[in-house]
Enzyme design. Structure first.
Site, PDB file in Angstrom:
ATOM      1  N   HIS A   1       4.289   3.086 -12.459  1.00 51.02           N
ATOM      2  CA  HIS A   1       4.978   4.627 -11.657  1.00 51.02           C
ATOM      3  C   HIS A   1       6.099   5.521 -12.828  1.00 51.02           C
ATOM      4  O   HIS A   1       6.204   6.407 -12.003  1.00 51.02           O
ATOM      5  CB  HIS A   1       6.378   3.675 -10.419  1.00 51.02           C
TER       6      HIS A   1
ATOM      7  N   GLU B   1      -5.802   8.108  -2.284  1.00 52.32           N
ATOM      8  CA  GLU B   1      -5.172   9.382  -3.405  1.00 52.32           C
ATOM      9  C   GLU B   1      -6.164  10.343  -3.622  1.00 52.32           C
ATOM     10  O   GLU B   1      -6.593  11.727  -3.297  1.00 52.32           O
ATOM     11  CB  GLU B   1      -4.379   9.075  -4.080  1.00 52.32           C
TER      12      GLU B   1
END
Lengths: 331, 327
Positions: A123, A54
């Site tokens: 998440h 990321e």
């Protein structure tokens, strides 16, 4: 109008903007795997699978944006943004300013968050306020398919970095979306979902529906609630909230995110500093707890403000006013 | 000065290093009288001059907090650099950067980050834009960082992506042995940087970073290779940070014997001695070059100090693109 899910609205917005502007490219873990039609239409150069990395996905978007491209990156789940924070906050958000305006960063970072899939706290974490706190960034978190499509198209055309959060629970929710490919929703404009004169309920993402359910219940009790969907969190549409508050005198802010230093706190501050004279009751914040998101369905739902809680809060506000009036009459 | 293209270029490289040294020594002096502190690159001038001199105007550079050498080697005006350090309107960034994140888009010095490794995160994107036709045809991208950044996770992410996506990117690691206040020997195995880069599949050259001619030759070769095949390359320049991490810094933590060894290998003296021995330069000419550099920096200070302060009302200018929506 066409009926489609929020997931489909995202896809359609991406396809239309890639068609319209060849500088738009899509990067992320699995974007080329999942969006084969976009690869076929626009080529593998513009639809790029990435390593699970990321930090460099976001950094690459920043470098590309400053060099003439208009990247959209899919970082999947909002907690993964933690790895991308340097690129988004320190680079995209600051280097325009630190360079004296030499660079622009037209990029969009997509991510999903919120309860509903029982995926747990790594998440599911509503980080929107963290990014609203970072200068140079815009933050969007819509609740309907039409807004998702219109705001994503506007975000891709914006010359600033935009954090675009999608509520996991709404991903498969359907809604009517205008067919006109010119359909766009400007960043920074809230929507009044239901008009009312007695209390203002402000929210965004999945809890807008909670407010609408509460407003329907309140109507049965003779209370007219106005429901505002912020849609964009930064820039914040202060005028729409203040106009409503001047009419109703009562504010309930409902968010899935926790309360401390969050959007609900910001709205309470807005009311206190800009509409104190209009307030007829203390502002109420109904938020998630200061706790990581649990996985169990029961616990996940327990963290969410409910329509009943909103109704009770509004009833409490009106009770306070009634008690105040009685006290005044007795004095 | 003696004739001959090679000699002239070599003399110019010495001249550029002298200018960088004079600029940074002046910053150190100004800091002592209250100007903001800086991270100098004293001792690393050959890295900047050797590599930047191998680039063309169409190429792009990303750099870091120790950027003065890269900027001056690229032709940045020391007066505007000094104005930026002093926080004045004529600085390259209007006084918003200070010394730590100066960029100069028109010179091709883009997206400077002072977050160690930040430049490595952005470099693949600049190179991707170049590859996708946004820059001038044939341009490549060079990113400067240190051994400290090589210890960041982003180092590996960046190298890996550049190789996988075949980006026209030159990684330039100025291995100066110091990572803020920690010596490299405490943070990584010896020679790890070149091995790590090679492990990602990058062609690597490890060069004496204090020999400007060796750096220049290696950079020319790497740049030509990138231009020819569009693939990334990696240069490790072995050098040493002669001053502290940040001014002021008394360097009490530095082994005096190690510092003395590297001071004896000062890249400016190395190049001057070589040119004097070759007869490309005589002692008077060398003295003249030094005086010219000092004089240019004195003029730069005068320019910077005469430059206005930014108006406080401009505090929040440039946070957002004024033209928010792109049609």
């Amino acid at each position: 109008m066409t009926r489609m899910t929020i997931e489909q609205a995202i896809h359609q917005a991406l396809a239309e903007e890639m068609q319209r502007d060849e500088r738009v490219l899509l990067m992320g873990e699995g974007v080329a795997t999942k969006r084969r039609d976009l690869v076929q239409a626009f080529g593998a150069t513009r639809v790029r699978n990435t390593p699970l990395a990321e930090a460099v996905i976001a950094g690459t978007a920043v470098g590309a944006a400053a060099s003439g491209l208009r990247p959209v990156i899919d970082l999947l789940f909002a907690p993964f943004l933690a790895y991308a924070m340097d690129a988004l906050v320190n680079s995209a958000g600051k280097l325009r300013y630190l360079s004296g305006g030499q660079f622009e960063f037209p990029l969009v970072a997509l991510s999903m968050t919120g309860s509903g899939w029982c995926v747990g706290a790594q998440h599911n974490h509503n980080l929107e306020a963290m990014f609203a706190h970072a200068p140079g960034l815009k933050v969007v978190m819509p609740s309907t398919a039409a807004d998702v499509k219109g705001l994503l198209k506007a975000a891709i055309r914006d010359n600033n970095p935009v954090l675009f959060f999608t509520d996991l629970a709404l991903l498969h929710q359907e809604g009517e979306v205008p067919d006109d490919s010119a359909h766009r929703v400007p960043l920074g404009q809230a929507a009044v979902r239901r008009a009312g004169t007695d209390v203002t309920l402000v929210s965004y993402a999945k809890t807008v529906e909670v407010c609408l359910q509460a407003a329907a219940q309140l109507q049965g009790q003779g209370i007219a609630a106005e429901v505002i969907d912020l849609r964009t969190l930064k820039p914040l549409d202060e005028a729409t909230v203040l106009n409503s508050l001047r009419k109703t005198g009562r504010l309930v802010v409902v968010t899935e995110a926790s309360g401390l230093c969050g959007m609900a706190a910001e709205l309470a501050a807005l009311a206190a500093t800009r509409a104190f004279d209009a307030l007829r009751a203390p502002v109420v914040r109904l938020t998630g707890p200061d706790a990581p998101g649990a996985s169990s369905w029961v616990l996940e739902q327990a963290a969410l403000p409910s329509a009943d809680a909103v109704v009770q809060a509004v009833q409490g506000m009106r009770a306070e006013v009634a008690v105040g009036r009685e006290a005044l009459a007795a004095s | 000065m003696s004739a001959g293209g090679m000699a002239t270029d070599a003399v110019r490289r010495l001249e550029a290093m002298l200018l960088i040294r004079a600029y940074e020594e002046k910053l150190v002096e100004l800091q002592r009288s209250g100007a903001p502190g800086t991270c100098t690159s004293v001792g690393q001038e050959a890295c900047a001059v050797g590599v930047v001199g191998a680039l063309e105007a169409r190429d792009r550079i990303l750099t870091n907090h120790r950027s003065a050498g890269h900027l001056i080697a690229r032709g940045a005006d020391p007066g505007r650099l000094m104005a930026e350090v002093l926080g004045r309107v004529d600085g390259y960034c209007g006084g918003r950067s200070g010394s730590l994140h100066i960029s100069a888009k028109k010179l091709g010095v883009v997206l400077t980050s002072t977050i160690v490794g930040g430049e490595l995160s952005m470099a693949p994107g600049v190179a991707l834009a170049q590859k996708m036709g946004q820059g001038e045809p044939g341009g490549i991208v060079a990113v400067f960082f240190g051994d400290g950044a090589a210890c960041e996770g982003i180092f590996h992410e960046s190298l890996n992506l550049a190789v996988q996506w075949q980006l026209p990117l030159l990684f330039v690691c100025e291995n100066n042995d110091w990572q803020a206040f920690v010596h490299r020997r405490e943070t990584m195995p010896d020679n790890a940087i070149a091995d790590w880069a090679a492990g990602h599949g990058l062609p690597v050259a490890t060069v004496d970073g204090n020999d400007v001619e060796a750096v220049h030759a290696a950079a020319r070769e790497a740049v030509a290779a990138i231009r020819a095949d569009g693939q990334p390359r990696f240069l490790e320049l072995v050098t040493y940070r002669l001053r502290g991490h940040f001014e002021p810094d008394d360097q009490a933590y530095v082994d005096p014997a190690e510092l003395a060894r590297w001071q004896a290998r000062d890249p400016l003296h190395g190049q001057a001695d070589r040119l004097l021995a070759q007869g490309a330069l005589d002692a008077d000419e060398f003295a003249q070059l030094r005086e010219q550099a000092v004089a240019r920096i004195e003029a730069a200070v005068a320019f910077a100090q005469a430059s206005a302060w930014p108006g406080p009302r401009t505090l929040t200018h440039h946070v957002y693109a004024e033209q928010g929506a792109h049609s």
